[in-house]
Design a protein around this motif. Structure first.
Motif, PDB file in Angstrom:
ATOM      1  N   CYS A  14       0.844  -1.203   0.000  1.00  0.00           N
ATOM      2  CA  CYS A  14       0.000   0.000   0.000  1.00  0.00           C
ATOM      3  C   CYS A  14       0.882   1.257   0.000  1.00  0.00           C
ATOM      4  O   CYS A  14       0.599   2.232  -0.711  1.00  0.00           O
ATOM      5  CB  CYS A  14      -0.924  -0.017   1.208  1.00  0.00           C
ATOM      6  N   ALA A  15       1.959   1.230   0.768  1.00  0.00           N
ATOM      7  CA  ALA A  15       2.892   2.372   0.814  1.00  0.00           C
ATOM      8  C   ALA A  15       3.551   2.586  -0.555  1.00  0.00           C
ATOM      9  O   ALA A  15       3.768   3.730  -0.979  1.00  0.00           O
ATOM     10  CB  ALA A  15       3.945   2.143   1.886  1.00  0.00           C
ATOM     11  N   GLN A  16       3.842   1.467  -1.249  1.00  0.00           N
ATOM     12  CA  GLN A  16       4.409   1.580  -2.609  1.00  0.00           C
ATOM     13  C   GLN A  16       3.417   2.258  -3.557  1.00  0.00           C
ATOM     14  O   GLN A  16       3.796   3.080  -4.399  1.00  0.00           O
ATOM     15  CB  GLN A  16       4.764   0.193  -3.157  1.00  0.00           C
ATOM     16  N   VAL A  17       2.132   1.894  -3.411  1.00  0.00           N
ATOM     17  CA  VAL A  17       1.089   2.494  -4.255  1.00  0.00           C
ATOM     18  C   VAL A  17       0.961   3.988  -3.939  1.00  0.00           C
ATOM     19  O   VAL A  17       0.816   4.814  -4.842  1.00  0.00           O
ATOM     20  CB  VAL A  17      -0.259   1.756  -4.067  1.00  0.00           C
ATOM     21  N   GLU A  18       1.019   4.338  -2.655  1.00  0.00           N
ATOM     22  CA  GLU A  18       0.958   5.753  -2.236  1.00  0.00           C
ATOM     23  C   GLU A  18       2.035   6.575  -2.947  1.00  0.00           C
ATOM     24  O   GLU A  18       1.811   7.718  -3.344  1.00  0.00           O
ATOM     25  CB  GLU A  18       1.183   5.867  -0.722  1.00  0.00           C
ATOM     26  N   ALA A  19       3.223   5.984  -3.073  1.00  0.00           N
ATOM     27  CA  ALA A  19       4.363   6.707  -3.644  1.00  0.00           C
ATOM     28  C   ALA A  19       4.471   6.546  -5.159  1.00  0.00           C
ATOM     29  O   ALA A  19       5.327   7.160  -5.794  1.00  0.00           O
ATOM     30  CB  ALA A  19       5.653   6.203  -2.999  1.00  0.00           C
ATOM     31  N   CYS A  20       3.602   5.721  -5.748  1.00  0.00           N
ATOM     32  CA  CYS A  20       3.747   5.358  -7.162  1.00  0.00           C
ATOM     33  C   CYS A  20       3.464   6.534  -8.096  1.00  0.00           C
ATOM     34  O   CYS A  20       2.478   7.246  -7.945  1.00  0.00           O
ATOM     35  CB  CYS A  20       2.794   4.207  -7.497  1.00  0.00           C
ATOM     36  N   ARG A  21       4.359   6.687  -9.080  1.00  0.00           N
ATOM     37  CA  ARG A  21       4.144   7.671 -10.151  1.00  0.00           C
ATOM     38  C   ARG A  21       4.444   7.008 -11.507  1.00  0.00           C
ATOM     39  O   ARG A  21       4.953   7.647 -12.415  1.00  0.00           O
ATOM     40  CB  ARG A  21       5.051   8.907  -9.947  1.00  0.00           C
ATOM     41  N   LYS A  22       4.140   5.707 -11.599  1.00  0.00           N
ATOM     42  CA  LYS A  22       4.436   4.976 -12.843  1.00  0.00           C
ATOM     43  C   LYS A  22       3.579   5.456 -14.016  1.00  0.00           C
ATOM     44  O   LYS A  22       3.912   5.244 -15.168  1.00  0.00           O
ATOM     45  CB  LYS A  22       4.227   3.460 -12.641  1.00  0.00           C
ATOM     46  N   CYS A  23       2.428   6.048 -13.694  1.00  0.00           N
ATOM     47  CA  CYS A  23       1.602   6.658 -14.744  1.00  0.00           C
ATOM     48  C   CYS A  23       1.093   7.984 -14.201  1.00  0.00           C
ATOM     49  O   CYS A  23       1.181   8.235 -12.993  1.00  0.00           O
ATOM     50  CB  CYS A  23       0.464   5.719 -15.168  1.00  0.00           C
ATOM     51  N   PRO A  24       0.546   8.848 -15.049  1.00  0.00           N
ATOM     52  CA  PRO A  24       0.128  10.187 -14.595  1.00  0.00           C
ATOM     53  C   PRO A  24      -0.930  10.178 -13.493  1.00  0.00           C
ATOM     54  O   PRO A  24      -1.062  11.159 -12.754  1.00  0.00           O
ATOM     55  CB  PRO A  24      -0.419  10.844 -15.867  1.00  0.00           C
ATOM     56  N   LEU A  25      -1.694   9.094 -13.355  1.00  0.00           N
ATOM     57  CA  LEU A  25      -2.779   9.071 -12.364  1.00  0.00           C
ATOM     58  C   LEU A  25      -2.247   9.297 -10.947  1.00  0.00           C
ATOM     59  O   LEU A  25      -2.929   9.871 -10.103  1.00  0.00           O
ATOM     60  CB  LEU A  25      -3.535   7.732 -12.407  1.00  0.00           C
TER      61      LEU A  25
END
Length: 206
Positions: A14-25
């Motif tokens: 979940c923390a990885q998703v919080e920090a994710c910027r792999k796409c503009p969303l």
């Protein structure tokens, strides 16, 4: 594998998703809607992506479609706390990302967005290890099954999802997304049939 270790791994993911910027969303949304429910659930329900309410609350299926999903679960003796609920994309896809307050601003995720988020979803599935997956709507079903077939062709029968990681294939049942039922009540009967199908499969396995 203990319940505590699975919960800890989900928290880390979940923390990885919080920090994710792999796409503009990732930089457009207010909050990602990672997942909710029991990390040892028998059934994993997977929808398309967060909408207006989900973006605000950081939880999948909390708007009108979510209230209907709660009723669908209750119809076969399940509840939000006993299943696990996630989406194929964790961040809200918007038509106009400059105005997240605007209603009617949701759009389906693009192929690039789906692919960017896929590793998170597959990691979630491998951590929860459900006995059954229910794909809510065409986007979820097509993404999980890597098919171009639409929901009309896919729903009503069992398919198999390969979670990878040396785990056995998981039976997957596509059905209509609750949001589609809000637009077309005629499909409620089909979803009821699908839920009875799921209940029967769960009873046969228990």
């Amino acid at each position: 594998r203990t319940a505590a270790s699975v919960d800890a791994e989900l928290k880390s993911l979940c923390a990885q998703v919080e920090a994710c910027r792999k796409c503009p969303l990732g930089s457009q949304r207010l909050h990602p809607a990672f997942g909710v429910g029991s990390s040892s659930a028998d059934v994993l329900f997977i929808g398309e992506g967060p909408g207006f309410e989900e973006d605000r609350q950081g939880e999948p299926f909390v708007g009108k479609a979510g209230q209907l999903l709660d009723k669908i679960l209750a119809s076969i003796g399940l509840k939000r706390q006993t299943v696990y609920i996630a989406n194929v994309v964790k961040c809200r896809p918007m038509i106009d990302p400059t105005d997240p307050e605007k209603r009617g601003n949701d759009r389906p995720p693009s192929p690039d967005e789906l692919e960017a988020c896929r590793t998170y979803l597959e990691a979630q599935i491998r951590l929860v290890r459900p006995r059954f997956i229910v794909a809510l709507g065409g986007v979820a079903a097509k993404t999980l099954l890597r098919t171009e077939d639409g929901i009309m062709r896919l729903r009503g029968r069992w398919h198999e999802f390969d979670p990878g990681g040396g785990l056995a294939p998981i039976p997957l049942l596509p059905t209509f997304h609750p949001a589609a039922l809000l637009r077309n009540e005629d499909w409620k009967r089909d979803v009821w049939t699908d839920m009875k199908n799921l209940k029967k499969a769960m009873e046969n396995e228990s």
